[in-house]
Design a protein around this motif. Structure first.
Motif, PDB file in Angstrom:
ATOM      1  N   ILE A  76      -0.694   9.746 -18.293  1.00 32.46           N
ATOM      2  CA  ILE A  76      -2.124   9.567 -18.042  1.00 32.46           C
ATOM      3  C   ILE A  76      -2.536   9.931 -16.616  1.00 32.46           C
ATOM      4  CG2 ILE A  76      -2.229   7.738 -19.773  1.00 32.46           C
ATOM      5  CD1 ILE A  76      -2.579   5.761 -17.378  1.00 32.46           C
ATOM      6  N   ALA A  77      -1.560  10.046 -15.702  1.00 26.56           N
ATOM      7  CA  ALA A  77      -1.881  10.268 -14.295  1.00 26.56           C
ATOM      8  C   ALA A  77      -1.715  11.729 -13.902  1.00 26.56           C
ATOM      9  CB  ALA A  77      -1.007   9.393 -13.414  1.00 26.56           C
ATOM     10  N   ARG A  78      -2.685  12.235 -13.171  1.00 29.93           N
ATOM     11  CA  ARG A  78      -2.628  13.622 -12.732  1.00 29.93           C
ATOM     12  C   ARG A  78      -1.822  13.802 -11.453  1.00 29.93           C
ATOM     13  NH1 ARG A  78      -8.201  13.136 -14.344  1.00 29.93           N
ATOM     14  NH2 ARG A  78      -8.763  12.487 -12.219  1.00 29.93           N
ATOM     15  N   ARG A  79      -1.817  12.787 -10.585  1.00 27.70           N
ATOM     16  CA  ARG A  79      -1.286  13.015  -9.247  1.00 27.70           C
ATOM     17  C   ARG A  79      -0.218  12.025  -8.797  1.00 27.70           C
ATOM     18  NH1 ARG A  79      -6.168  13.172  -5.226  1.00 27.70           N
ATOM     19  NH2 ARG A  79      -4.462  13.711  -3.820  1.00 27.70           N
ATOM     20  N   ARG A  80      -0.315  10.764  -9.219  1.00 26.66           N
ATOM     21  CA  ARG A  80       0.544   9.791  -8.553  1.00 26.66           C
ATOM     22  C   ARG A  80       0.858   8.588  -9.441  1.00 26.66           C
ATOM     23  NH1 ARG A  80      -1.954  10.263  -4.118  1.00 26.66           N
ATOM     24  NH2 ARG A  80      -0.492  11.887  -3.486  1.00 26.66           N
ATOM     25  N   LEU A  81       2.080   8.084  -9.302  1.00 24.02           N
ATOM     26  CA  LEU A  81       2.483   6.821  -9.904  1.00 24.02           C
ATOM     27  C   LEU A  81       2.846   5.867  -8.765  1.00 24.02           C
ATOM     28  CD1 LEU A  81       4.884   7.989 -12.775  1.00 24.02           C
ATOM     29  CD2 LEU A  81       2.394   7.796 -12.801  1.00 24.02           C
ATOM     30  N   VAL A  82       2.369   4.637  -8.854  1.00 23.12           N
ATOM     31  CA  VAL A  82       2.622   3.643  -7.817  1.00 23.12           C
ATOM     32  C   VAL A  82       3.092   2.357  -8.486  1.00 23.12           C
ATOM     33  CG1 VAL A  82       1.666   2.325  -5.902  1.00 23.12           C
ATOM     34  CG2 VAL A  82       0.819   4.643  -6.358  1.00 23.12           C
ATOM     35  N   VAL A  83       4.253   1.875  -8.068  1.00 19.05           N
ATOM     36  CA  VAL A  83       4.824   0.649  -8.642  1.00 19.05           C
ATOM     37  C   VAL A  83       5.178  -0.303  -7.505  1.00 19.05           C
ATOM     38  CG1 VAL A  83       6.717  -0.339  -9.979  1.00 19.05           C
ATOM     39  CG2 VAL A  83       5.738   1.876 -10.648  1.00 19.05           C
ATOM     40  N   PHE A  84       4.712  -1.531  -7.611  1.00 15.96           N
ATOM     41  CA  PHE A  84       5.060  -2.575  -6.645  1.00 15.96           C
ATOM     42  C   PHE A  84       5.979  -3.568  -7.342  1.00 15.96           C
ATOM     43  CE2 PHE A  84       3.829  -6.634  -4.365  1.00 15.96           C
ATOM     44  CZ  PHE A  84       4.504  -6.328  -3.201  1.00 15.96           C
TER      45      PHE A  84
ATOM     46  N   ASP B 118      10.389  -9.525   5.654  1.00 21.37           N
ATOM     47  CA  ASP B 118      10.806  -8.630   4.567  1.00 21.37           C
ATOM     48  C   ASP B 118      11.668  -9.426   3.594  1.00 21.37           C
ATOM     49  OD1 ASP B 118      11.633  -6.663   2.865  1.00 21.37           O
ATOM     50  OD2 ASP B 118      12.594  -5.417   4.394  1.00 21.37           O
ATOM     51  N   LEU B 119      11.107  -9.712   2.432  1.00 25.74           N
ATOM     52  CA  LEU B 119      11.816 -10.456   1.391  1.00 25.74           C
ATOM     53  C   LEU B 119      12.292  -9.546   0.258  1.00 25.74           C
ATOM     54  CD1 LEU B 119       9.497 -13.588   1.187  1.00 25.74           C
ATOM     55  CD2 LEU B 119      11.765 -13.442   2.219  1.00 25.74           C
ATOM     56  N   GLY B 120      12.134  -8.253   0.438  1.00 25.57           N
ATOM     57  CA  GLY B 120      12.606  -7.312  -0.571  1.00 25.57           C
ATOM     58  C   GLY B 120      11.518  -6.697  -1.415  1.00 25.57           C
ATOM     59  N   TYR B 121      10.260  -6.999  -1.147  1.00 23.12           N
ATOM     60  CA  TYR B 121       9.181  -6.380  -1.917  1.00 23.12           C
ATOM     61  C   TYR B 121       9.069  -4.908  -1.544  1.00 23.12           C
ATOM     62  CZ  TYR B 121       7.996 -11.042  -3.446  1.00 23.12           C
ATOM     63  OH  TYR B 121       8.059 -12.289  -4.008  1.00 23.12           O
ATOM     64  N   ARG B 122       8.913  -4.070  -2.549  1.00 20.93           N
ATOM     65  CA  ARG B 122       8.926  -2.632  -2.330  1.00 20.93           C
ATOM     66  C   ARG B 122       7.814  -1.935  -3.110  1.00 20.93           C
ATOM     67  NH1 ARG B 122      11.464  -4.300   1.199  1.00 20.93           N
ATOM     68  NH2 ARG B 122      13.558  -3.735   1.911  1.00 20.93           N
ATOM     69  N   LEU B 123       7.222  -0.934  -2.460  1.00 15.07           N
ATOM     70  CA  LEU B 123       6.227  -0.071  -3.085  1.00 15.07           C
ATOM     71  C   LEU B 123       6.882   1.275  -3.337  1.00 15.07           C
ATOM     72  CD1 LEU B 123       3.140  -0.215  -3.813  1.00 15.07           C
ATOM     73  CD2 LEU B 123       2.754   1.048  -1.670  1.00 15.07           C
ATOM     74  N   LEU B 124       6.918   1.710  -4.581  1.00 13.75           N
ATOM     75  CA  LEU B 124       7.495   2.995  -4.947  1.00 13.75           C
ATOM     76  C   LEU B 124       6.363   3.935  -5.313  1.00 13.75           C
ATOM     77  CD1 LEU B 124       9.718   0.725  -5.593  1.00 13.75           C
ATOM     78  CD2 LEU B 124      10.820   2.516  -6.949  1.00 13.75           C
TER      79      LEU B 124
END
Length: 216
Positions: free
Chosen positions: A80-88, A205-211
């Motif tokens: 569904i996305a044309r440009r970007r996927l973002v996962v937190f 920093d507790l390990g949360y990551r943005l991909l």
């Protein structure tokens, strides 16, 4: 203006201003979305009722660990996305060192470990994304697991506990001893002595990551 589809949107707490559609499998969560939020549809990540290439970006915040088929959900986001996927999400190898679950709630640590999606697996599905650390501020307004790292009394609040998977999915009997010890350590001042190095820290920093995976 970039457009966003928020997948596993919940009550809309993490919704960017440019969100044009939200997808959420819980009627209860949808009913709690405030006025002005993007329209929400009742559906799951693995079968998005959104046409291909409909939005600039597909977003998934603290939700992939709830999906039944991670690979299919990511593939649907890509469709569904044309440009970007973002996962937190979070890296369990780091989060398990958080004082709350390391020192007080080992059963909750196991719950989180069972839920967590390995960062390497998620990165493989996304296709070599940027992985961005997201430190948690000491006055974080949200209520996810690590939000109250410098406000330990909050973890004794039943309302706070009800919003966290690490409490909700762990048998209460397995938490009672650790929570009682936390209460005792707070009352005696032992917590403040043991973790005094945290008291002047602004973020942790507790390990949360943005991909972030881009393909434009």
């Amino acid at each position: 203006m970039a457009t966003v589809a928020n997948i596993g949107a919940g009550t809309g707490s993490y919704e960017p201003a440019h969100t044009i559609v939200a997808v959420e499998p819980s009627r209860v969560m949808i009913a709690q979305r405030p006025p002005g939020c993007a329209p929400a549809v009742l559906a799951v990540a693995e079968q998005l009722p959104i046409r291909s290439n409909a939005v600039d970006a597909a977003l998934a915040v603290l939700t992939v660990h709830h999906w039944n088929d991670l690979a299919q959900g990511i593939e649907e986001m890509r469709r569904i996305a044309r440009r970007r996927l973002v996962v937190f999400t979070w890296d369990q190898t780091l989060f398990r060192q958080f004082w709350l679950i390391r020192d007080y709630l080992p059963a909750a640590a196991q719950t989180d470990a069972d839920l967590a999606v390995p960062i390497a697996k998620l990165a493989s599905l996304l296709g070599d994304p940027r992985i961005i650390p997201v430190p948690v501020p000491h006055d974080c307004l949200d209520g996810f697991g690590g939000a109250y790292w410098r406000r330990p009394h909050a973890y004794l609040d039943s309302a706070v506990q009800s919003g966290m998977s690490l409490f909700a999915l762990t048998p209460k009997s397995e938490l009672e001893q650790g929570l009682s010890q936390l209460q005792a350590d707070l009352d005696s001042g032992e917590w403040a002595r043991r973790y005094r190095d945290l008291l002047d820290v602004e973020e942790l920093d507790l390990g949360y990551r943005l991909l972030v995976a881009g393909f434009d």
